[in-house]
Write a protein that holds these residues in place. Sequence first.
Motif, PDB file in Angstrom:
ATOM      1  N   ASP A 291       0.827  -1.212   0.000  1.00 43.16           N
ATOM      2  CA  ASP A 291       0.000   0.000   0.000  1.00 43.16           C
ATOM      3  C   ASP A 291       0.856   1.255   0.000  1.00 43.16           C
ATOM      4  O   ASP A 291       0.403   2.310   0.421  1.00 43.16           O
ATOM      5  CB  ASP A 291      -0.919   0.014   1.231  1.00 43.16           C
ATOM      6  N   ARG A 295       3.000   0.106  -4.729  1.00 42.80           N
ATOM      7  CA  ARG A 295       1.712   0.512  -5.283  1.00 42.80           C
ATOM      8  C   ARG A 295       1.871   1.778  -6.125  1.00 42.80           C
ATOM      9  O   ARG A 295       1.207   1.939  -7.150  1.00 42.80           O
ATOM     10  CB  ARG A 295       0.695   0.741  -4.158  1.00 42.80           C
ATOM     11  N   PRO A 311      -2.950  -5.040  -3.168  1.00 37.10           N
ATOM     12  CA  PRO A 311      -2.263  -5.145  -1.869  1.00 37.10           C
ATOM     13  C   PRO A 311      -2.891  -6.242  -1.018  1.00 37.10           C
ATOM     14  O   PRO A 311      -4.103  -6.231  -0.781  1.00 37.10           O
ATOM     15  CB  PRO A 311      -2.484  -3.760  -1.244  1.00 37.10           C
ATOM     16  N   ARG A 314      -2.674  -6.825   5.499  1.00 34.67           N
ATOM     17  CA  ARG A 314      -3.287  -5.921   6.458  1.00 34.67           C
ATOM     18  C   ARG A 314      -2.738  -6.251   7.839  1.00 34.67           C
ATOM     19  O   ARG A 314      -2.731  -7.415   8.254  1.00 34.67           O
ATOM     20  CB  ARG A 314      -4.816  -6.043   6.480  1.00 34.67           C
ATOM     21  N   GLN A 347      -6.378   2.112   7.149  1.00 35.83           N
ATOM     22  CA  GLN A 347      -7.348   1.707   6.133  1.00 35.83           C
ATOM     23  C   GLN A 347      -8.765   1.573   6.653  1.00 35.83           C
ATOM     24  O   GLN A 347      -9.720   1.829   5.925  1.00 35.83           O
ATOM     25  CB  GLN A 347      -6.927   0.371   5.517  1.00 35.83           C
ATOM     26  N   GLY A 390      -2.398  -0.507   6.292  1.00 40.06           N
ATOM     27  CA  GLY A 390      -1.760  -0.947   5.068  1.00 40.06           C
ATOM     28  C   GLY A 390      -0.284  -0.647   5.141  1.00 40.06           C
ATOM     29  O   GLY A 390       0.135   0.369   5.713  1.00 40.06           O
ATOM     30  N   SER A 392       3.912  -0.701   3.516  1.00 42.25           N
ATOM     31  CA  SER A 392       4.763  -0.485   2.360  1.00 42.25           C
ATOM     32  C   SER A 392       5.994  -1.381   2.458  1.00 42.25           C
ATOM     33  O   SER A 392       6.487  -1.652   3.552  1.00 42.25           O
ATOM     34  CB  SER A 392       5.187   0.987   2.294  1.00 42.25           C
TER      35      SER A 392
END
Length: 421
Positions: A291, A295, A311, A314, A347, A390, A392
């Motif tokens: 995310d 992305r 993605p 979580r 999120q 989310g 990275s």
Amino acid sequence: MESLDGLAAERVDHRFKGLPPDADGLTVGELADQRRNLFTGGFTTPVLALSAERLEHNLRLMETYAARHGLAFAPHGKTSMAPQLFRRQIEHGAWGITLAVPHQVRVARAFGIERVFLANELVDPAALRWVAAELAADPAFRFVCYVDSVRGVELMDAALTEAGAPRPLDVVVELAAGEGARTGVRTEAECAAVADAVAATRTLRLTGVAGYEGEVPQATPERVRAWLRRLVALAGEFDRAGRFGRTDEIVVSAGGSAWFDAVADVFAGIPALSLPVLKLLRSGAYVSHDDGHYRRLTPFNRVPGEGALAPAFRLWTQVVSRPARDQAFVNAGKRDAAYDLDLPVVQAVRRDGAEHPADQLEVVALSDQHAWLRLSSAADVEVGDWVALGLSHPCTVFDKWQLIPVAEADGTVVDYIRTFF
């Protein structure tokens, strides 16, 4: 050799974050068979989950992409270091698995991976002795690694000669992505010198050229394609000079997760060479996507007609403190979430079995075990709420979790992914 069934026989206990305390003593397989719900089945926060549907979508999408563009695919396994995902990637058409260091290769071999591309130089005598033993024990084992210096070739030759390697180890000359980039040979003349050093040995066999376009300085589509054309031209020069006389195919390999569209475009133009060409793509972050970093940079943003990755991570956390009107803290931090490229993004908020949007919440900092949330005046969040983050950069997500629930959209946990970092 270990088996994936052996992973299912491992006992659940305190080693594995987020799993239900009352599952201690069950095997991983027994816990999976219970199909517990991530939100009501006793899991504790923080808990990282992979989406079953999105994971499968990503696997299928890259299988289709590689086939459509005539690419062999060796996804970078360092992203997940999860043998279950290695196996699923191979089931979805992967030629083999790319890795970065000897430990990772040992994990892959322990679970029966037959083709390994080591996207790194290998000069450690102990590791080379082990590789030689693997080559001797398994005629089907294919191992390829980088070389980028005459000195490195000399060290490899000495170690393999001492080990009595039964067959030559396949190497590709790594072309650097430019001045100031990472590893790799800087000039074509130096590439030729390294190739000649390989040819002077009986323990090594030159089988191609490779590199990593993600290291191109100040990368743009034009700069990346220019470097890829250099790589392809180098393969052609080596072929015309007869440097691939001891192999039966020529490997040309590149491909991180940010520029694989450029790789596909340039590799499509590789001219006919004297031997078949294995056009080997190595993108790995696609398996979970993210995310944040990937992305934003995914090639599918540039070529949306090819599809879209989803993605799949979580990180579910819980609000443990709201000491001020505009501030809250959840119980996950640097030990749980990747933070080397981007902070997590909020999120959703989950309360009383219902999920709500979270556009009024922002992660502004991470401590070891807390994420700092900044709230707008309209934010509806209470102590006890579950908050979905989310993340990275998949590489530094997987390495923080040894056993990861795979959950369907309704929260049903159908599997657990074991990692080996």
